[in-house]
Each structure stands twice: as C-alpha cells, then as structure tokens.
Design a protein around this motif. Structure first.
Motif, PDB file in Angstrom:
ATOM      1  N   VAL A 113     145.519 -74.917  62.500  1.00 20.98           N
ATOM      2  CA  VAL A 113     144.273 -74.992  63.250  1.00 20.98           C
ATOM      3  C   VAL A 113     144.430 -76.015  64.372  1.00 20.98           C
ATOM      4  N   ALA A 114     144.266 -75.589  65.609  1.00 20.77           N
ATOM      5  CA  ALA A 114     144.416 -76.490  66.753  1.00 20.77           C
ATOM      6  C   ALA A 114     143.065 -77.070  67.150  1.00 20.77           C
ATOM      7  N   VAL A 115     143.103 -78.299  67.686  1.00 21.49           N
ATOM      8  CA  VAL A 115     141.927 -78.946  68.269  1.00 21.49           C
ATOM      9  C   VAL A 115     142.237 -79.240  69.730  1.00 21.49           C
ATOM     10  N   VAL A 116     141.361 -78.800  70.624  1.00 26.20           N
ATOM     11  CA  VAL A 116     141.449 -79.167  72.037  1.00 26.20           C
ATOM     12  C   VAL A 116     140.140 -79.862  72.400  1.00 26.20           C
ATOM     13  N   GLU A 117     140.230 -81.122  72.764  1.00 25.20           N
ATOM     14  CA  GLU A 117     139.042 -81.850  73.206  1.00 25.20           C
ATOM     15  C   GLU A 117     138.944 -81.774  74.717  1.00 25.20           C
ATOM     16  N   LEU A 118     137.772 -81.413  75.218  1.00 26.04           N
ATOM     17  CA  LEU A 118     137.497 -81.401  76.654  1.00 26.04           C
ATOM     18  C   LEU A 118     136.463 -82.486  76.925  1.00 26.04           C
ATOM     19  N   ALA A 119     136.866 -83.526  77.656  1.00 29.31           N
ATOM     20  CA  ALA A 119     135.989 -84.677  77.909  1.00 29.31           C
ATOM     21  C   ALA A 119     136.587 -85.496  79.057  1.00 29.31           C
ATOM     22  N   PRO A 120     135.775 -86.311  79.739  1.00 31.80           N
ATOM     23  CA  PRO A 120     134.335 -86.508  79.566  1.00 31.80           C
ATOM     24  C   PRO A 120     133.491 -85.459  80.289  1.00 31.80           C
ATOM     25  N   THR A 121     134.108 -84.685  81.204  1.00 33.90           N
ATOM     26  CA  THR A 121     133.392 -83.603  81.874  1.00 33.90           C
ATOM     27  C   THR A 121     134.354 -82.443  82.103  1.00 33.90           C
ATOM     28  N   LEU A 122     133.792 -81.319  82.521  1.00 33.75           N
ATOM     29  CA  LEU A 122     134.587 -80.192  82.999  1.00 33.75           C
ATOM     30  C   LEU A 122     134.746 -80.384  84.505  1.00 33.75           C
ATOM     31  N   PHE A 123     135.879 -80.913  84.887  1.00 34.24           N
ATOM     32  CA  PHE A 123     136.106 -81.323  86.266  1.00 34.24           C
ATOM     33  C   PHE A 123     136.205 -80.115  87.195  1.00 34.24           C
ATOM     34  N   PRO A 124     136.036 -80.337  88.520  1.00 34.89           N
ATOM     35  CA  PRO A 124     136.167 -79.227  89.472  1.00 34.89           C
ATOM     36  C   PRO A 124     137.453 -78.448  89.239  1.00 34.89           C
ATOM     37  N   LEU A 125     137.347 -77.138  89.316  1.00 33.99           N
ATOM     38  CA  LEU A 125     138.458 -76.287  88.920  1.00 33.99           C
ATOM     39  C   LEU A 125     139.704 -76.532  89.750  1.00 33.99           C
ATOM     40  N   GLU A 126     139.546 -76.894  91.029  1.00 33.99           N
ATOM     41  CA  GLU A 126     140.733 -77.146  91.842  1.00 33.99           C
ATOM     42  C   GLU A 126     141.535 -78.332  91.328  1.00 33.99           C
ATOM     43  N   TRP A 127     140.886 -79.242  90.602  1.00 36.17           N
ATOM     44  CA  TRP A 127     141.609 -80.337  89.954  1.00 36.17           C
ATOM     45  C   TRP A 127     142.074 -79.941  88.555  1.00 36.17           C
ATOM     46  N   ALA A 128     141.200 -79.251  87.813  1.00 32.94           N
ATOM     47  CA  ALA A 128     141.350 -79.146  86.360  1.00 32.94           C
ATOM     48  C   ALA A 128     142.140 -77.936  85.894  1.00 32.94           C
ATOM     49  N   LEU A 145     141.158 -72.142  66.425  1.00 29.34           N
ATOM     50  CA  LEU A 145     140.994 -73.173  67.449  1.00 29.34           C
ATOM     51  C   LEU A 145     139.626 -73.826  67.311  1.00 29.34           C
ATOM     52  N   ILE A 146     139.633 -75.162  67.421  1.00 33.81           N
ATOM     53  CA  ILE A 146     138.401 -75.941  67.472  1.00 33.81           C
ATOM     54  C   ILE A 146     138.313 -76.571  68.854  1.00 33.81           C
ATOM     55  N   LEU A 147     137.274 -76.235  69.602  1.00 32.35           N
ATOM     56  CA  LEU A 147     137.045 -76.782  70.938  1.00 32.35           C
ATOM     57  C   LEU A 147     136.030 -77.912  70.798  1.00 32.35           C
ATOM     58  N   ASP A 148     136.444 -79.128  71.100  1.00 30.92           N
ATOM     59  CA  ASP A 148     135.613 -80.314  70.877  1.00 30.92           C
ATOM     60  C   ASP A 148     134.904 -80.701  72.170  1.00 30.92           C
ATOM     61  N   LEU A 149     133.584 -80.458  72.221  1.00 22.22           N
ATOM     62  CA  LEU A 149     132.768 -80.792  73.393  1.00 22.22           C
ATOM     63  C   LEU A 149     131.760 -81.891  73.073  1.00 22.22           C
ATOM     64  N   ARG A 150     131.971 -82.640  72.009  1.00 26.14           N
ATOM     65  CA  ARG A 150     130.983 -83.618  71.567  1.00 26.14           C
ATOM     66  C   ARG A 150     130.733 -84.708  72.592  1.00 26.14           C
ATOM     67  N   VAL A 207     133.244 -74.372  68.097  1.00 26.82           N
ATOM     68  CA  VAL A 207     132.891 -75.320  69.157  1.00 26.82           C
ATOM     69  C   VAL A 207     132.103 -76.461  68.530  1.00 26.82           C
ATOM     70  N   LEU A 208     132.552 -77.695  68.763  1.00 27.26           N
ATOM     71  CA  LEU A 208     131.855 -78.878  68.268  1.00 27.26           C
ATOM     72  C   LEU A 208     130.937 -79.411  69.356  1.00 27.26           C
ATOM     73  N   CYS A 209     129.701 -79.748  68.990  1.00 31.65           N
ATOM     74  CA  CYS A 209     128.765 -80.299  69.959  1.00 31.65           C
ATOM     75  C   CYS A 209     127.984 -81.442  69.329  1.00 31.65           C
ATOM     76  N   SER A 210     127.361 -82.247  70.197  1.00 27.36           N
ATOM     77  CA  SER A 210     126.549 -83.382  69.768  1.00 27.36           C
ATOM     78  C   SER A 210     125.292 -83.409  70.624  1.00 27.36           C
ATOM     79  N   ASN A 211     124.437 -84.391  70.356  1.00 27.63           N
ATOM     80  CA  ASN A 211     123.251 -84.525  71.202  1.00 27.63           C
ATOM     81  C   ASN A 211     123.585 -85.048  72.587  1.00 27.63           C
TER      82      ASN A 211
END
Length: 301
Positions: A113-128, A145-150, A207-211
């Motif tokens: 089981v893979a974990v990919v954390e995306l943080a602190p933001t989803l940057f502009p696509l030309e960078w990211a 797959l676990i996508l960590d957006l907390r 998908v993991l999320c928080s408040n």
C-alpha cells in the motif's frame, strides 16, 4: 507598529468595496458586503492601529453574510507586490521550494500500500507537473494507494485535473467552473495522456482529509468521491468551493475575492460552506492507520 495616519483605513475600505462590486461571484451579496464595510467604517469600527488588526476585522465582516471563507482582507508581514495575485504566488513559490514541489512524502507501507502526501498546496501545474508526476508514477505499481491531503490548503484546479488523470482510466468530466467575468462556463476534464505511469482507475484508492483540507484540495477529494473512485477517510473538510483572485489594497493587505463557483457534474452542486463528509469518519490523526487497515482488508478479499 503601523499608525492610523500611515494606515488610512478609508482608502483601503473604499477600494475593497469597489473590488467586491466589480468581481465577487455573487453580485447581490457583493452590494450587501460593500454597504456593510462602508457602514462599519463610518461607525469607527476600523479605527485601529495596525494593518493586521484591520485585516482581521474586515475579514470577519466579509465572511459574516454568507460564510465564504475565501473572502478575506489578508494581512502579509512582508510588503505585498502590487500585481494582481502576486502576493499569493510569491508565498506559493517559497513553499514549493521547501516541499519537494508539493509531494513531500512517498512511502510504501506493509502489504504493498503506497502513501503519497500532497502538501502544503497543489501548486501551479507549470511548476508541479514534474514532481507530482514523478511521485504518482513511483506509486503506480502499488496494490493500493492512500492520497494524503490532510495538510493541503488548496491551489490550482488544473493541478487537480492532472492528479485525477493518474487515478482514472478514461477521460472524465471532473468539474465545471462558472466565472462571473463574461458569465463564462469552463469544464475541467482529466487528461487523455500523462507523463509516466498511471495508478489507474480500478485498484483501491483512499483519500485522507482533515478540517484543514481546503479549496482545490477539497475539489480533488470531492471529484474522486463523487465519481465513486475513492473512499474518503478522516474529518469533514473546510468548505471552500469558490476560486479567488487577490488585489493589493495596502502595502500589507490583500483583498482576496472569489470570482467563480464550482459545480460537480455528478452531484450538481459543490462543497461550499458544508465541507466534504468523509465516507469513513475518524480523527485526522488516525486516518492513515484506518485507511491502511481498510486497504489491507480489501486486498485480502
């Protein structure tokens, strides 16, 4: 400390009110808010001795009518560039350089089981595109797959579509943005091709999320949930579905004003003000363990 003479609240309020009326996605609400700001100015509410305090007071008033959390008079300790959106972009660039391009964690857990954390933001696509593509390609051969957006606070809708493209097999309508300017509608679709390998549209996805999960990170969560592609685990999200622009109204103050609204093609609505209700509700701190256990059980079946 900034003095009242230096701050001059009246021009700040006048310009913020003008921008609201010209740009806010809901014109009738914009008129109400502009009247409220001008009334509060006349009452002396904004006679404060710092730009930071003025930003706090005005933000509270801006959010008092319809609870739009993207609507703010944001204080910046460093002087704000004068170009529209430049303040947010400068802060984003600093965060991009210190977060491995927005993918600070890729890990393989027990059971494949893979974990990919995306943080602190989803940057502009030309960078990211390059770092996110690398992270998602690395995880593509995992069994689940676990996508960590907390800890993800938002970002670029184009980057949302890019990430979704790795998690779906077919080109898919994700979202429609209704812009006030020109009364335009703009559809967002997953991409027909991606650099690297897809995780694909059939293996277990969580998908993991928080408040704290907010804005574009909520769109990513909501798109995948509404498509039935992912199981969302964690806490109800922050509830911000309106993309915004930013205008400098003082050397340390930026008026951030929503200029559009999202409509999901499956639900016919969005998560504004309500947040996203997880499929599995638990404390954010426990959500990774919970999702991992769910993935292992699913794989065992």
């Amino acid at each position: 400390m900034t003095t009242l003479t230096q701050l001059r609240p009246a021009p700040v309020i006048d310009e913020t009110a003008r921008l609201l009326i010209e740009h806010y996605v809901f014109p009738e609400t914009a008129e109400q808010l502009a009247d409220l700001l001008r009334r509060r100015l006349a009452e002396g509410t904004y006679d404060v001795d710092s730009a930071e305090e003025l930003g706090r007071l005005v933000t509270a008033d801006l959010q008092s009518v319809n609870g739009d959390l993207h609507l703010r008079l944001a204080y910046h300790a460093e002087p704000v560039p004068s170009e529209k959106g430049a303040a947010a972009l400068a802060a984003m660039r600093r965060n991009f350089d210190t977060s491995l391009g927005g993918a600070p964690r890729v890990e393989l857990l027990e059971g494949g089981v893979a974990v990919v954390e995306l943080a602190p933001t989803l940057f502009p696509l030309e960078w990211a595109a390059e770092p996110l593509g690398a992270a998602l390609t690395l995880a593509s051969s995992a069994r689940a797959l676990i996508l960590d957006l907390r800890a993800n606070l938002g970002g670029d809708p184009d980057t949302v579509a890019f990430v979704c493209s790795y998690l779906l097999d077919d080109r898919t309508h994700l979202n429609t943005m209704h812009w006030r300017e020109g009364e335009r509608n703009e559809q967002s679709w997953s991409l027909p091709h991606v650099p690297g390998a897809r995780f694909g549209g059939t293996k277990p996805l969580y998908v993991l999320c928080s408040n704290r999960t907010f804005s574009a990170a909520e769109e990513l969560t909501y798109d995948l949930q509404q498509l039935g592609r992912a199981v969302v685990v964690g806490e109800r999200t922050g509830g911000g579905a309106h993309p915004r622009d930013g205008w400098t109204v003082h050397p340390h103050l930026e008026a951030t004003i929503p200029v559009g609204r999202s409509v999901n093609p499956v639900s016919g609505t969005n998560w504004e003000g309500t947040g996203i209700q997880p499929d599995i509700t638990c404390a954010a701190a426990d959500s990774l363990d919970r999702a991992h256990a769910l993935a292992l059980a699913r794989l065992a079946d």
